[in-house]
Write a protein that holds these residues in place. Structure first.
Motif, mmCIF file in Angstrom:
data_model
loop_
_atom_site.group_PDB
_atom_site.id
_atom_site.type_symbol
_atom_site.label_atom_id
_atom_site.label_comp_id
_atom_site.label_asym_id
_atom_site.label_seq_id
_atom_site.Cartn_x
_atom_site.Cartn_y
_atom_site.Cartn_z
ATOM 1 N N HIS A 1 -9.695 42.517 87.036
ATOM 2 C CA HIS A 1 -10.815 42.293 86.094
ATOM 3 C C HIS A 1 -10.870 40.840 85.605
ATOM 4 O O HIS A 1 -10.334 39.965 86.252
ATOM 5 C CB HIS A 1 -10.751 43.310 84.947
ATOM 6 N N HIS B 1 -2.781 45.932 87.248
ATOM 7 C CA HIS B 1 -3.765 46.631 86.403
ATOM 8 C C HIS B 1 -3.062 47.481 85.351
ATOM 9 O O HIS B 1 -1.860 47.736 85.440
ATOM 10 C CB HIS B 1 -4.616 47.580 87.263
ATOM 11 N N CYS B 2 -3.868 47.962 84.395
ATOM 12 C CA CYS B 2 -3.432 49.004 83.471
ATOM 13 C C CYS B 2 -4.288 50.229 83.761
ATOM 14 O O CYS B 2 -5.481 50.106 84.028
ATOM 15 C CB CYS B 2 -3.656 48.592 82.017
ATOM 16 N N GLU C 1 -7.820 45.231 79.055
ATOM 17 C CA GLU C 1 -6.962 45.269 80.240
ATOM 18 C C GLU C 1 -6.888 43.919 80.949
ATOM 19 O O GLU C 1 -5.810 43.501 81.378
ATOM 20 C CB GLU C 1 -7.489 46.346 81.202
HETATM 21 ZN ZN LIG Z 1 -7.959 47.891 86.225
#
Ligand SMILES: [Zn+2]
Length: 176
Positions: A9, A77-78, A24
């Motif tokens: 992102h 990522h989260c 995130e």
């Molecule tokens: Zn993500």
């Protein structure tokens, strides 16, 4: 050894947002930069899909890694779920029976050992960055930003550093 780190992102795309307002994209970037610094001190050459709060498309992320000639690609990522009870750590790869699957297992194990989260395991997934990259590629979901407890952890400097230590230890264990 060239490691390409991909903080998920960024920019107009904040990714998942925690109950505590944590975005995130910011967590992913911080942990990717911390991971990169640890790898560099171990002699790895590191590159990133982004080093600031900008939005890079999924195909561009893969293209950057391909053009650079990365040996391994690690997307950070989260995880998030509408149900805030979900928590834990998981890692994804594109196809079973590949080097990427082995790398996913090694990194996921090293990460869970370091951050003491619930081990959700590794999974095959048709994610664009995993499909479009030409080198072994994995995507780590560190913890659930939608879970209040894990969102709190993801906010903390100490936990972020542990995430970076876990990811880098996994990469080092796999490549040495
Ligand atoms: Zn993500």
């Amino acid at each position: 050894m060239r490691i390409f780190l991909d903080p998920g992102h960024g920019g107009s795309n904040p990714g998942a947002v925690g109950a505590n307002g944590l975005e995130e994209a910011d967590v992913n970037l911080d942990i990717a930069l911390k991971t990169g610094r640890l790898l560099q001190t171990e002699g790895y050459t590191v590159n990133y899909s982004r080093t600031d709060d900008t939005n890079v498309s999924l195909s561009e992320r893969a293209a950057l890694a391909n053009q650079w000639g990365a040996d391994y690609f690690v997307s950070i990522h989260c995880n998030s779920n509408v149900n805030p009870i979900y928590k834990g750590t998981s890692t994804y790869f594109y196809r079973t029976g590949t080097v990427a699957e082995e790398l996913a297992l090694t990194v996921n194990n090293a990460l869970v050992e370091e951050i003491n989260t619930k081990d959700l395991g590794i999974f095959s997934a048709n994610f664009a960055v995993l499909r479009l990259t030409r080198m072994p590629a994995i995507l780590v979901e560190l913890a659930f930003i939608s879970n209040p407890e894990e969102a709190e952890l993801l906010s903390s400097e100490g936990f972020r550093q542990k995430c970076a230590i876990g990811i880098s230890r996994g990469i080092i264990a796999f490549t040495s």
